[in-house]
Design a protein around this motif. Structure first.
Motif, short mmCIF file in Angstrom:
data_model
loop_
_atom_site.label_atom_id
_atom_site.label_comp_id
_atom_site.label_asym_id
_atom_site.label_seq_id
_atom_site.Cartn_x
_atom_site.Cartn_y
_atom_site.Cartn_z
N VAL A 3 -7.45 -6.41 3.45
CA VAL A 3 -7.03 -5.17 4.10
C VAL A 3 -6.80 -4.13 3.01
N HIS A 4 -7.66 -3.11 2.99
CA HIS A 4 -7.63 -2.13 1.90
C HIS A 4 -6.53 -1.11 2.05
N ALA A 5 -6.23 -0.72 3.29
CA ALA A 5 -5.25 0.34 3.47
C ALA A 5 -4.78 0.41 4.91
N VAL A 6 -3.55 0.85 5.07
CA VAL A 6 -3.04 1.24 6.38
C VAL A 6 -2.72 2.73 6.27
N CYS A 7 -3.33 3.54 7.14
CA CYS A 7 -3.12 4.99 7.09
C CYS A 7 -2.27 5.41 8.27
N GLU A 8 -1.28 6.22 7.99
CA GLU A 8 -0.39 6.70 9.05
C GLU A 8 -0.37 8.23 9.01
N LEU A 9 -0.69 8.82 10.15
CA LEU A 9 -0.75 10.28 10.26
C LEU A 9 0.62 10.93 10.00
N MET A 10 1.68 10.26 10.48
CA MET A 10 3.02 10.83 10.34
C MET A 10 3.56 10.55 8.93
N PRO A 11 4.60 11.29 8.53
CA PRO A 11 5.19 11.02 7.21
C PRO A 11 6.07 9.77 7.19
N ASN A 18 8.46 -5.40 9.64
CA ASN A 18 7.02 -5.56 9.57
C ASN A 18 6.40 -4.88 8.36
N ILE A 19 6.98 -3.75 7.95
CA ILE A 19 6.48 -3.09 6.74
C ILE A 19 6.68 -4.03 5.55
N VAL A 20 7.87 -4.62 5.47
CA VAL A 20 8.18 -5.50 4.34
C VAL A 20 7.32 -6.76 4.38
N GLN A 21 7.33 -7.45 5.51
CA GLN A 21 6.72 -8.78 5.54
C GLN A 21 5.21 -8.76 5.78
N CYS A 22 4.69 -7.67 6.32
CA CYS A 22 3.24 -7.65 6.60
C CYS A 22 2.47 -6.87 5.55
N LEU A 23 3.07 -5.83 4.99
CA LEU A 23 2.36 -5.03 4.00
C LEU A 23 2.83 -5.34 2.59
N ASN A 24 4.12 -5.10 2.32
CA ASN A 24 4.63 -5.28 0.95
C ASN A 24 4.38 -6.69 0.42
N ASP A 25 4.58 -7.70 1.27
CA ASP A 25 4.38 -9.09 0.84
C ASP A 25 2.97 -9.33 0.31
N PHE A 26 1.99 -8.59 0.81
CA PHE A 26 0.60 -8.84 0.43
C PHE A 26 0.01 -7.66 -0.35
N ASN A 27 0.90 -6.80 -0.85
CA ASN A 27 0.47 -5.63 -1.62
C ASN A 27 -0.56 -4.79 -0.90
N ILE A 28 -0.40 -4.62 0.39
CA ILE A 28 -1.31 -3.76 1.15
C ILE A 28 -0.73 -2.35 1.15
N PRO A 29 -1.49 -1.36 0.63
CA PRO A 29 -0.91 -0.02 0.54
C PRO A 29 -0.78 0.66 1.90
N LEU A 30 0.33 1.37 2.07
CA LEU A 30 0.56 2.19 3.27
C LEU A 30 0.47 3.64 2.84
N TYR A 31 -0.50 4.37 3.38
CA TYR A 31 -0.64 5.79 3.06
C TYR A 31 -0.03 6.61 4.18
N LEU A 32 1.14 7.18 3.93
CA LEU A 32 1.79 8.03 4.93
C LEU A 32 1.15 9.42 4.88
N SER A 33 1.22 10.16 5.98
CA SER A 33 0.59 11.48 6.08
C SER A 33 -0.89 11.42 5.69
N VAL A 55 -2.92 14.62 5.09
CA VAL A 55 -2.77 15.73 6.04
C VAL A 55 -1.56 16.57 5.68
N ASP A 56 -1.61 17.84 6.10
CA ASP A 56 -0.47 18.73 5.83
C ASP A 56 0.55 18.64 6.97
N GLU A 57 1.57 19.54 6.96
CA GLU A 57 2.64 19.49 7.98
C GLU A 57 2.08 19.63 9.39
#
Ligand code: SF4
Lengths: 115, 416
Positions: free
Chosen positions: B181-189, B197-212, B232-234
């Protein structure tokens, strides 16, 4: 060393700061309850997780399985190799042990009923 | 097939099962559950991860284990369940028409109806992304069904759009099964998912979360070959020059859930534009007398524990209605004030007995705040809160005496 982590023991999700010396936690701040302290101490020394996955049964259906205790986080991917080689036969019930002591004293158990 | 039941429950997922048990235990034994699938348990059957039941049972269960507890209770009471039964229509006279391979098309009259149809995923169609429509694009829930129920991996190189809980869970699930899993992109900030779930599903496996960030282009003709991701901007508009490229064969969407209310609408039951579920009173009765709603069809919950709790309220409410009939209401509305995206129930009946828990969500992440419930200038209730995020439901307990004293509509707001 200073570590910042998010407690996941309850939906509050407190931000906890842990200071470690020689690999042991010497101070924990930011937790709102004792569970948070215990979590943070374990998390900086040896993080553990419950493994949940599925195995294919001999009849082709997928059976959800889990470790009945948390296992070392670093071992999760290696354990998947062992688990994916299992093919139990129905009937299987919640709590049935599929692998005794798969790691750290935890058993791999069925997490659904398949008649 | 009987022509009538005291209570008919539409949906045999966590809400329907808990409502049935509560109705039965409140003295109404003639209960029928109608379930579309070949087994009860609903979405829990494909949620093989753990973390269910922490609030309610103080233990961490998988979805099927949580469902099994309620299935056992339903079975122990001999509550009737019809599987593979799809409800076609419902009206305010509480006639439910359904179809099943076993009974064909049939209509049952109900003393009370409980709506427990759950929710569905928002589709990618709702989003405008450049590119053709190659294979390899799935909703996170569909991917979850493929992996956990059917047992195959829909792809090896994955980018996920949206950080809703199912997307986060699938990031871990596919990683464990050998995908990257290369990236999780989130439109919101901020993420709409639970912190756990952020901790155990992403951080545990070093999957980057791109906010905005969002996906601005999907590449590939037959099959997805890559995506372009932009910041994305505001105003949520992509910022030129921030494009990142990822090679991938699979894109998962986890962009939110919507209550499944086609039946509710067809029965002309008023819905709330905020929750997209029915407008309800404390007992989860809709504006249509004798028709109740609970669980994700009413409001999208983040914890099944709350679904069960709400279903029990509806189950007791429906039983009460069957046993005692309708009572005259004296109602006030609960309005959404500053930084509150919705409050449920939307209506309070002053003649109803018992305390009421208000469930609500904040509209943005907030720190060091107070929730204040007012009736005009009068403060009915207030509570301090250190952190509140839209992804986590909040509650306030309103005493029966406080409800009885209300002189008009109330507003819930955030004070910083
Ligand atoms: S420290 Fe306590 S209150 Fe805070 S998240 Fe952890 S368990 Fe919950």
């Amino acid at each position: 060393m200073k570590h910042t982590l998010t407690c996941v023991e309850c939906p509050m999700g407190c931000e906890i700061e842990v200071v470690t010396e020689n690999g042991a936690a010497v101070s924990v701040t930011g937790n709102s309850c004792p569970r948070g302290k215990a979590y943070a101490e374990n998390e900086v020394v040896c993080p553990k997780r419950v493994l949940t996955t599925t195995v294919r049964m001999t009849d082709g259906r997928m059976l959800p399985v889990k470790t009945n205790l948390p296992v070392k986080k670093a071992e999760l991917l290696a354990l998947m190799q062992t688990v994916n080689g299992l093919h139990p036969t129905a009937p299987v019930h919640i709590g049935d042990v599929l692998v005794k002591n798969i790691s750290d004293g935890a058993d791999l158990v069925a997490a659904d009923n398949m008649e | 097939m009987k022509a009538g039941y005291d209570i008919v429950i539409i949906g045999g997922g966590p809400a329907g099962l808990a409502a049935a048990v509560a109705a039965y235990d409140s003295g109404v034994k003639d209960v029928l559950i109608l379930e579309r699938e070949a087994r009860t348990g609903g979405i829990l059957n494909q949620c093989i991860h753990n973390g269910f039941g922490l609030t309610r049972f103080k233990e961490s269960m998988t979805g099927p284990e949580y469902a099994a507890r309620f299935e056992r209770e339903v079975k122990a009471r001999g509550i009737e369940v019809l599987l593979e039964t799809t409800v076609l229509s419902l009206n305010q006279q509480r006639e439910v028409t359904a179809v099943s391979p076993e009974h064909g098309v049939f209509t049952v009259r109900a003393g009370a109806v409980i709506l427990a149809m759950g929710c569905r995923e928002r589709s990618r169609g709702a989003l405008n992304i450049a590119g053709s429509r190659p294979a390899g694009i799935y909703s996170a829930g569909t991917a979850q069904k493929y992996v956990n129920i059917k047992g195959y991996l829909p792809g090896k190189e994955v980018v996920i759009l949206g950080s809703g809980d199912i997307g986060l869970i699938m990031a871990r699930r596919m990683t464990l099964e050998g995908a990257k899993v290369h990236a999780v992109c989130e439109l919101m900030p901020y993420s709409g998912g639970l912190k756990r779930n952020i901790v155990q599903c992403l951080n545990d496996f070093n999957i980057p979360l791109y906010l905005s960030h969002t996906i601005t282009k999907i590449e590939g003709k037959e099959r997805v070959t890559g995506v372009v991701v932009s910041q994305v901007d505001e105003n949520k508009q992509p910022i030129k020059g921030t494009e990142k490229h990822f090679n991938c064969d699979t894109v998962l969407f986890s962009v939110g859930l919507i209550p499944e209310n086609e039946l509710t609408k067809s029965a002309n039951i008023p819905l709330s534009p905020r929750t997209r579920g029915a407008v309800v009173y404390q007992n989860r009765e809709t504006e249509a007398q004798g028709i109740f709603a609970c669980g994700n069809v009413l409001q999208v919950h983040d914890l099944v524990d709350f679904v069960s709790e709400e279903a029990e309220i509806a189950g007791r409410g429906a039983a009460q209605f069957v046993l005692k009939g309708a009572h005259p209401r004296e109602s006030v509305s609960v309005e959404n004030g500053r930084d509150i995206s919705y409050v449920l129930p939307q209506k309070l009946d002053k003649n109803a007995s018992g305390d009421t828990k208000l469930y609500f969500r904040v509209a943005r992440p907030l720190k060091e705040i107070k929730f204040v419930l007012r009736c005009g200038e009068h403060v009915v209730l207030e509570r301090k809160k250190r952190v509140a995020v839209p992804g986590e439901m909040e509650t306030l307990l309103l005493k029966e005496s406080q409800i009885k004293e209300l002189s008009g509509n109330v507003t819930l707001e955030v004070v910083e």
